[in-house]
Design an enzyme around this catalytic site. Structure first.
Site, PDB file in Angstrom:
ATOM      1  N   LYS A 217     -40.257  11.957 -35.082  1.00 48.67           N
ATOM      2  CA  LYS A 217     -40.829  10.629 -34.794  1.00 48.67           C
ATOM      3  C   LYS A 217     -40.896  10.350 -33.308  1.00 48.67           C
ATOM      4  O   LYS A 217     -41.844   9.712 -32.839  1.00 48.67           O
ATOM      5  CB  LYS A 217     -40.033   9.521 -35.479  1.00 48.67           C
ATOM      6  CG  LYS A 217     -38.542   9.653 -35.351  1.00 48.67           C
ATOM      7  CD  LYS A 217     -38.004  10.286 -36.605  1.00 48.67           C
ATOM      8  CE  LYS A 217     -36.498  10.431 -36.588  1.00 48.67           C
ATOM      9  NZ  LYS A 217     -36.052  11.217 -37.744  1.00 48.67           N
TER      10      LYS A 217
ATOM     11  N   GLU B  78     -45.074  13.014 -42.848  1.00 51.76           N
ATOM     12  CA  GLU B  78     -44.439  12.092 -43.805  1.00 51.76           C
ATOM     13  C   GLU B  78     -42.944  11.963 -43.545  1.00 51.76           C
ATOM     14  O   GLU B  78     -42.361  10.886 -43.701  1.00 51.76           O
ATOM     15  CB  GLU B  78     -44.708  12.582 -45.232  1.00 51.76           C
ATOM     16  CG  GLU B  78     -44.178  11.695 -46.330  1.00 51.76           C
ATOM     17  CD  GLU B  78     -44.815  10.312 -46.362  1.00 51.76           C
ATOM     18  OE1 GLU B  78     -44.161   9.386 -45.844  1.00 51.76           O
ATOM     19  OE2 GLU B  78     -45.932  10.165 -46.883  1.00 51.76           O
TER      20      GLU B  78
ATOM     21  N   ILE C  75     -38.987   8.689 -48.456  1.00 48.63           N
ATOM     22  CA  ILE C  75     -39.889   7.661 -48.995  1.00 48.63           C
ATOM     23  C   ILE C  75     -41.317   7.994 -48.564  1.00 48.63           C
ATOM     24  O   ILE C  75     -41.569   8.146 -47.377  1.00 48.63           O
ATOM     25  CB  ILE C  75     -39.529   6.261 -48.451  1.00 48.63           C
ATOM     26  CG1 ILE C  75     -38.043   5.958 -48.659  1.00 48.63           C
ATOM     27  CG2 ILE C  75     -40.410   5.215 -49.088  1.00 48.63           C
ATOM     28  CD1 ILE C  75     -37.602   4.660 -47.986  1.00 48.63           C
TER      29      ILE C  75
ATOM     30  N   GLU D  79     -24.244   9.850 -34.843  1.00 47.53           N
ATOM     31  CA  GLU D  79     -24.110  10.969 -33.910  1.00 47.53           C
ATOM     32  C   GLU D  79     -23.032  10.658 -32.866  1.00 47.53           C
ATOM     33  O   GLU D  79     -22.658   9.503 -32.660  1.00 47.53           O
ATOM     34  CB  GLU D  79     -25.436  11.187 -33.175  1.00 47.53           C
ATOM     35  CG  GLU D  79     -26.643  11.151 -34.074  1.00 47.53           C
ATOM     36  CD  GLU D  79     -27.402  12.453 -34.055  1.00 47.53           C
ATOM     37  OE1 GLU D  79     -27.010  13.373 -33.308  1.00 47.53           O
ATOM     38  OE2 GLU D  79     -28.378  12.561 -34.807  1.00 47.53           O
TER      39      GLU D  79
ATOM     40  N   LYS E 261     -40.246   4.963 -35.259  1.00 45.38           N
ATOM     41  CA  LYS E 261     -40.827   4.946 -36.599  1.00 45.38           C
ATOM     42  C   LYS E 261     -41.772   3.760 -36.770  1.00 45.38           C
ATOM     43  O   LYS E 261     -42.842   3.870 -37.368  1.00 45.38           O
ATOM     44  CB  LYS E 261     -39.705   4.904 -37.645  1.00 45.38           C
ATOM     45  CG  LYS E 261     -38.839   6.171 -37.636  1.00 45.38           C
ATOM     46  CD  LYS E 261     -37.544   5.956 -38.422  1.00 45.38           C
ATOM     47  CE  LYS E 261     -36.644   7.180 -38.392  1.00 45.38           C
ATOM     48  NZ  LYS E 261     -35.272   6.869 -38.863  1.00 45.38           N
TER      49      LYS E 261
ATOM     50  N   GLY F 138     -31.120  12.796 -44.373  1.00 49.85           N
ATOM     51  CA  GLY F 138     -30.442  13.777 -45.211  1.00 49.85           C
ATOM     52  C   GLY F 138     -31.316  14.997 -45.428  1.00 49.85           C
ATOM     53  O   GLY F 138     -32.537  14.930 -45.327  1.00 49.85           O
TER      54      GLY F 138
END
Lengths: 437, 437
Positions: free
Chosen positions: A105, A129, A136, A190, A205, A302
């Protein structure tokens, strides 16, 4: 259909997930597309890891450019991240006539205009995507599912780390710093959490979604970004007493004056579905003029959820081999030559409701002064919560929720309120969206 | 791209919405696809209405076959509904080499196998996003967005009328019959509400989703369907006391033994997002092996929300003109020759949790008898609620929630419990799904 040959750049979390999903679900995928998707080469600095995951079934290299220049490769999957080498690799892949799938992104929000232009010139697909909201299929919904609509606004919980932290702060009444430490220990945050907790990742995003929703170029540098580091569990609790949840929302709206593009903590009425999206989950609400509000919910990060999106892009590309550009969905929903660089509104020009927390001495007349300042600026009050002073204290918290007003008017009111002698210190201001229209 | 010429069959609610959306959003749509979608002919029995809506801009006819046979028409939009004439028109349009867009779930659930076979032979597209969950792009999500996944289950609130009725029953404590009357008055329910309240409409939509999710042919005739007519507001209240909501869910799961395909009132934990989908709204949860659970929410009916889906299909078709079948998404996600007619499990073989309400005399030993029957059949109890007898009554309600067991085992237990002397009348049984895995 001929086999689609994939070159994978990076076999860490998402890359490993992509390898796993393609391998495990090979037969389902083949039954869907009537052909195969095969990973033919993997590049990773950690050759040992790459060999271990692929079990010797695939050629591995530590030279990413070898994949990008491999004539056998039809499509390059870029899962390296960052702006520099990733950009070079993606542009080289495009120049070599290869399709690209990326989950990056940051790269697209910052260099997307250049990348999509290059892809258009070479007639290749750049699919992404996985770059927004993980598994999603929100890009597909925005670009295709809602293509009949004028999109009016988009609002999303698009960073799982911060949503996890906010959920823990609420559930356990803990401070931001304590929850962050716990999140880092659990691997939800992180070591350097800046991109997440300062809202930069969400702004990347949001930039991509806004471009698709409104047909604008990427305008990341103009996004307003405010993180969650200053939020207190006290404000989360007060919001809850008033029937609201606080979420880090990415919001983009089209208005007469331009486009709003902003990431910040936001009060949302608790009865809205998105207010109940907790933990590391993501959700995006899209409001279209025909369809009304729609919501998309799922895992935003994930290994396998993100791989789900990467592989869905590969399935699309497998199917679209041999098509012309006009037979494909435009990269960003609108044809590139039809994009309009609508002005991004400075935050001072944005309209929003507000949560204000002030600390005032418990004397008569304070509330009259505060409400007069608001009334003079035509800011109307939606709700108010006046706490009793704590034992032994002379001051108490007052919480005010306002209806929609312009940010600069609210800031003017706040300056006047802060100047009142009975008010102690700076006001806390958090934006509020009802997401009702 | 050449212009896509549309023939519209039916200009009632959805047809009128489709006309409106195409007209109003013409320029957005053109900026997206780089071409135009134009309605060239409209058929409706009500010529006057058709003329009024189209304002004399379009050729209108009361002969639907004139549209289907019109050589100028590229794509026929079927919004007539029903099985008989709609089927004839759709098959004729296909035979004439025209693409078809339809919102007709009944037609597809019952005659879909025949229709898609015919479309495959002629190489035309049959698109049907509007047939399931109105404006929510759930077909696109299932067919494309989640194409990397083995789908494990689908569960949806896919009938707005019944969700509206259940929401009102809960909010106002009213009986089904009273709310139905109100819903009919408000236009949320039809004069003959059978298709909605008996779960048939939901079963049509579930059949279509299951076919896409699991790569099976349409198997509507094997769906288990149970409506909401026997639900009481008392059960809704008891469920709420235990932390659950009751929704009419369409559920399809893939199991080792076959596919579950069932529509019935269902208890869902209130903390699940879908338990909080109220009023006439729809939502579908899809569980994929890679992505985990995802949820899609929006308006499931209405003129413009449904039109949003119809026009999105037209946008896809406009773009896909000139492509070969293998460059397009398979009608039902899986290639037709790759479908597998997995057996549909009879309801007796389905596994579910259960809500049981029994009326028992307030004597010692009753609960011991009941729990022993359950224990003997290895049905484990998750929660129990024992009400005090009302003033002057000797009997009281007992509510039991069980963990998952097989329906026939539960039915055997129920028969034994009903035979106990202390139990008055028939038990109420409502299925329960945690939707957690």
């Amino acid at each position: 259909m001929k086999e689609l040959k994939v070159g994978l750049l990076g076999i860490g979390t998402v890359g490993g997930g992509t390898y796993t999903v393609i391998t495990r679900n090979q037969s389902e995928i083949a039954r869907r597309i009537g052909g195969n998707i095969r990973i033919v080469q993997v590049a990773d600095r950690n050759l040992e890891l790459a060999r271990q995951i692929t079990g010797g079934q695939v050629n591995v290299t530590d030279d990413a450019f070898a994949v990008v220049n491999n004539p056998e490769v039809d499509v390059v999957v870029e899962l390296i991240g960052g702006y520099t080498i990733a950009k070079e690799l993606v542009l080289k892949a495009i120049a070599n006539g290869k399709h690209v799938v990326t989950a990056n992104k940051a790269l697209l929000a910052v260099h997307g205009n250049e990348i999509f232009k290059a892809a258009a010139e070479k007639g290749v697909i750049v699919a992404f995507e996985a770059a927004v909201a993980g598994g999603i299929p929100i890009i597909k919904a925005l670009r295709e599912g809602l293509s009949a609509n004028k999109i009016e606004w988009v609002a999303g919980i698009i960073n799982g780390t911060t949503n996890f932290i906010l959920t823990e702060m609420r559930d356990k009444g803990l401070a931001f710093a304590d929850v962050l430490k716990e999140a880092q220990r659990l691997g939800y945050a992180e070591a350097d959490p800046t991109f997440d907790v300062e809202g930069i990742d969400a702004a990347h995003k949001l930039t991509i979604m806004a471009s698709i929703a409104f047909g604008t170029p990427m305008q990341f540098e103009q996004a307003y970004t405010e993180g969650i580091t200053k939020l207190t569990s006290q404000d989360i609790r007060y919001a809850q007493e008033l029937g609201y949840r606080i979420k880090l929302l990415g919001i983009s709206k089209k208005t007469e004056a331009g486009v709003e593009l902003r990431v910040h903590p936001t009060l949302i009425p608790e009865k809205r579905l998105i207010a109940n999206v907790d933990g590391a989950m993501n959700a995006v609400v899209v409001k279209g003029d025909a369809v009304g509000p729609t919501l998309y919910y799922g895992a935003g990060a994930g290994a396998e959820p993100t791989a789900s999106a990467v592989v869905a892009d590969l399935v699309d590309i497998a199917r679209l081999q041999g098509t012309s550009a006009e037979q494909r969905v435009a990269f960003l929903g609108y044809q590139l030559d039809q994009q309009q660089a609508l002005p991004v509104l400075p935050i001072a020009d944005v309209h929003s409701g507000y949560y204000l927390r002030l600390r005032a001495s418990d004397k008569p007349g304070v509330m009259a002064d505060v409400t007069k300042i608001l009334a003079d600026l035509k800011i109307s009050i939606d709700a108010m919560l006046q706490k009793e002073p704590e034992e032994g204290e002379a001051e108490a918290d007052i919480i005010i929720l306002t209806h929609t007003t312009q940010e600069k008017i609210m800031d003017a009111a706040i300056a006047k309120i802060e100047a009142l002698p009975a008010i102690d210190g700076a006001l806390t201001k958090i934006r509020l969206e009802t997401l009702s229209r």
